[in-house]
Design a protein around this motif. Sequence first.
Motif, mmCIF file in Angstrom:
data_model
loop_
_atom_site.group_PDB
_atom_site.id
_atom_site.type_symbol
_atom_site.label_atom_id
_atom_site.label_comp_id
_atom_site.label_asym_id
_atom_site.label_seq_id
_atom_site.Cartn_x
_atom_site.Cartn_y
_atom_site.Cartn_z
ATOM 1 N N GLN A 43 9.989 0.642 1.446
ATOM 2 C CA GLN A 43 9.135 1.004 2.567
ATOM 3 C C GLN A 43 7.680 1.119 2.114
ATOM 4 O OE1 GLN A 43 10.232 4.235 5.130
ATOM 5 N NE2 GLN A 43 12.430 3.867 4.955
ATOM 6 N N PHE A 44 6.785 0.588 2.939
ATOM 7 C CA PHE A 44 5.352 0.737 2.705
ATOM 8 C C PHE A 44 4.712 1.097 4.039
ATOM 9 C CE2 PHE A 44 6.641 -2.096 -0.754
ATOM 10 C CZ PHE A 44 6.082 -1.433 -1.843
ATOM 11 N N TRP A 45 4.530 2.399 4.283
ATOM 12 C CA TRP A 45 3.909 2.838 5.531
ATOM 13 C C TRP A 45 2.466 2.394 5.588
ATOM 14 C CZ3 TRP A 45 5.979 8.575 5.990
ATOM 15 C CH2 TRP A 45 7.388 8.542 5.990
ATOM 16 N N MET A 46 1.848 2.240 4.448
ATOM 17 C CA MET A 46 0.574 1.534 4.314
ATOM 18 C C MET A 46 0.817 0.448 3.279
ATOM 19 S SD MET A 46 -2.605 0.683 4.627
ATOM 20 C CE MET A 46 -3.601 1.896 5.487
ATOM 21 N N ARG A 47 0.615 -0.796 3.655
ATOM 22 C CA ARG A 47 0.840 -1.892 2.718
ATOM 23 C C ARG A 47 -0.385 -2.785 2.686
ATOM 24 N NH1 ARG A 47 3.846 -4.349 7.260
ATOM 25 N NH2 ARG A 47 2.959 -6.419 7.664
ATOM 26 N N ILE A 48 -0.518 -3.513 1.598
ATOM 27 C CA ILE A 48 -1.597 -4.486 1.459
ATOM 28 C C ILE A 48 -0.994 -5.882 1.516
ATOM 29 C CG2 ILE A 48 -3.457 -5.361 0.016
ATOM 30 C CD1 ILE A 48 -4.022 -2.611 1.068
ATOM 31 N N ASP A 49 -1.379 -6.644 2.526
ATOM 32 C CA ASP A 49 -0.960 -8.043 2.605
ATOM 33 C C ASP A 49 -1.944 -8.877 1.792
ATOM 34 O OD1 ASP A 49 1.154 -7.370 4.173
ATOM 35 O OD2 ASP A 49 0.379 -8.232 6.028
ATOM 36 N N GLU A 50 -1.478 -9.409 0.682
ATOM 37 C CA GLU A 50 -2.316 -10.184 -0.232
ATOM 38 C C GLU A 50 -2.023 -11.670 -0.061
ATOM 39 O OE1 GLU A 50 -2.614 -10.834 -5.059
ATOM 40 O OE2 GLU A 50 -2.253 -8.814 -4.298
ATOM 41 N N LYS A 51 -3.069 -12.469 0.105
ATOM 42 C CA LYS A 51 -2.883 -13.899 0.319
ATOM 43 C C LYS A 51 -3.874 -14.688 -0.516
ATOM 44 C CE LYS A 51 -2.623 -17.474 3.900
ATOM 45 N NZ LYS A 51 -2.752 -17.774 5.351
ATOM 46 N N THR A 52 -3.348 -15.632 -1.313
ATOM 47 C CA THR A 52 -4.185 -16.541 -2.092
ATOM 48 C C THR A 52 -4.463 -17.775 -1.252
ATOM 49 O OG1 THR A 52 -3.194 -15.751 -4.146
ATOM 50 C CG2 THR A 52 -4.380 -17.834 -4.236
ATOM 51 N N ARG A 53 -5.737 -18.170 -1.189
ATOM 52 C CA ARG A 53 -6.156 -19.234 -0.281
ATOM 53 C C ARG A 53 -6.969 -20.287 -1.015
ATOM 54 N NH1 ARG A 53 -9.929 -15.825 2.831
ATOM 55 N NH2 ARG A 53 -10.191 -17.627 4.213
ATOM 56 N N GLY A 54 -6.890 -21.515 -0.527
ATOM 57 C CA GLY A 54 -7.654 -22.601 -1.109
ATOM 58 C C GLY A 54 -6.951 -23.231 -2.293
ATOM 59 N N GLN A 55 -7.683 -24.101 -2.986
ATOM 60 C CA GLN A 55 -7.157 -24.796 -4.149
ATOM 61 C C GLN A 55 -8.247 -24.827 -5.223
ATOM 62 O OE1 GLN A 55 -7.411 -26.888 -1.090
ATOM 63 N NE2 GLN A 55 -5.662 -25.729 -0.322
ATOM 64 N N VAL A 56 -7.842 -24.965 -6.460
ATOM 65 C CA VAL A 56 -8.795 -25.045 -7.568
ATOM 66 C C VAL A 56 -9.771 -26.202 -7.297
ATOM 67 C CG1 VAL A 56 -9.022 -25.464 -10.053
ATOM 68 C CG2 VAL A 56 -7.129 -24.072 -9.173
ATOM 69 N N PRO A 57 -11.076 -25.999 -7.449
ATOM 70 C CA PRO A 57 -11.730 -24.887 -8.144
ATOM 71 C C PRO A 57 -12.190 -23.747 -7.236
ATOM 72 C CG PRO A 57 -13.328 -26.601 -7.791
ATOM 73 C CD PRO A 57 -12.035 -27.106 -7.215
ATOM 74 N N VAL A 58 -11.980 -23.843 -5.903
ATOM 75 C CA VAL A 58 -12.401 -22.767 -4.994
ATOM 76 C C VAL A 58 -11.149 -22.068 -4.471
ATOM 77 C CG1 VAL A 58 -13.715 -22.118 -2.949
ATOM 78 C CG2 VAL A 58 -14.463 -24.066 -4.355
ATOM 79 N N VAL A 59 -10.885 -20.915 -5.030
ATOM 80 C CA VAL A 59 -9.707 -20.126 -4.651
ATOM 81 C C VAL A 59 -10.178 -18.723 -4.295
ATOM 82 C CG1 VAL A 59 -7.497 -19.189 -5.393
ATOM 83 C CG2 VAL A 59 -8.193 -21.466 -6.155
ATOM 84 N N LYS A 60 -9.712 -18.214 -3.174
ATOM 85 C CA LYS A 60 -10.056 -16.868 -2.734
ATOM 86 C C LYS A 60 -8.779 -16.073 -2.507
ATOM 87 C CE LYS A 60 -14.393 -18.186 -0.477
ATOM 88 N NZ LYS A 60 -15.274 -17.284 -1.237
ATOM 89 N N VAL A 61 -8.864 -14.768 -2.689
ATOM 90 C CA VAL A 61 -7.743 -13.883 -2.402
ATOM 91 C C VAL A 61 -8.203 -12.876 -1.355
ATOM 92 C CG1 VAL A 61 -6.074 -12.235 -3.325
ATOM 93 C CG2 VAL A 61 -6.854 -14.144 -4.745
#
Length: 271
Positions: A43-61
């Motif tokens: 259970q995570f009553w507060m959770r962080i949804d983490e998403k990696t976006r883009g492709q090398v060389p421009v990648v953002k999280v």
Amino acid sequence: MAKVFAIDVAKCNGCYGCQIVCKDEHCGNDWRPYAAPQPETGQFWMRIDEKTRGQVPVVKVSYTPVLCAHCADAPCAAACPAGAYVRRDDGLLLIDPDACTGCGTCVEACPQGAVYLNADLGIAQKCTGCAHLLDNGWDVPRCVDACAHEAILWGEEADLADFLEGAEALPAVAGLGPRAFYRNLPRRFVAGAVVDLEADELLIGAPVTLRGSEGFEASQVTDEFGDFLFEQIPADVYEVVIAPEGYAERRLKADLTEIDRTLGDIPVERA
């Protein structure tokens, strides 16, 4: 007076402090009548949804804090046959742990997966907004107190009016009268670099225009590294038009309907 959570995703650096202190406050602690102990896992009553976006060389999280939105028209409360959901004057929606029968209908009804079934205790559980602390001298829930970057706020709507202007709910609960609002939710981005392969150089100040299917258009010039980056744009199929002076115009398609795109080095030829 009803209060709201106000979350600025652009300020969240993914430290997970809010998620950790939520566990610290509720795991192993029985705060009845507000809540029974939260299990250490599952259970995570507060959770962080983490998403990696883009492709090398421009990648953002991107990091998006997600908690129960305490909706005014909460489908979880409507689905509860035992009437275990209790609405407070400050807008927080709680589950009475002694009234809950653990049938699980509310768990299935929550559109963003913020209600959990505790199989060991036989009850449903979720974020309480740390109501037990608010009723005993605290001004804000622990997740808000722990955020070093003030990415999570809690307060009266009037006091947060500037933040709420232009803010939005998560899509899953939009239209349900949520009490959690967001700014800078991650949209799409497209990036690339304009290069002259024959001269073996990056093109600085090259005009780049982005055109979408619904009349969207944005323009910029490449930076000192020959790079361009269009951020926070709607999901769509775009045309990228590159027109450096003295070079033949170059057009590319960038499909951003599902993912962000890094187009890499884009060669152009002299006119």
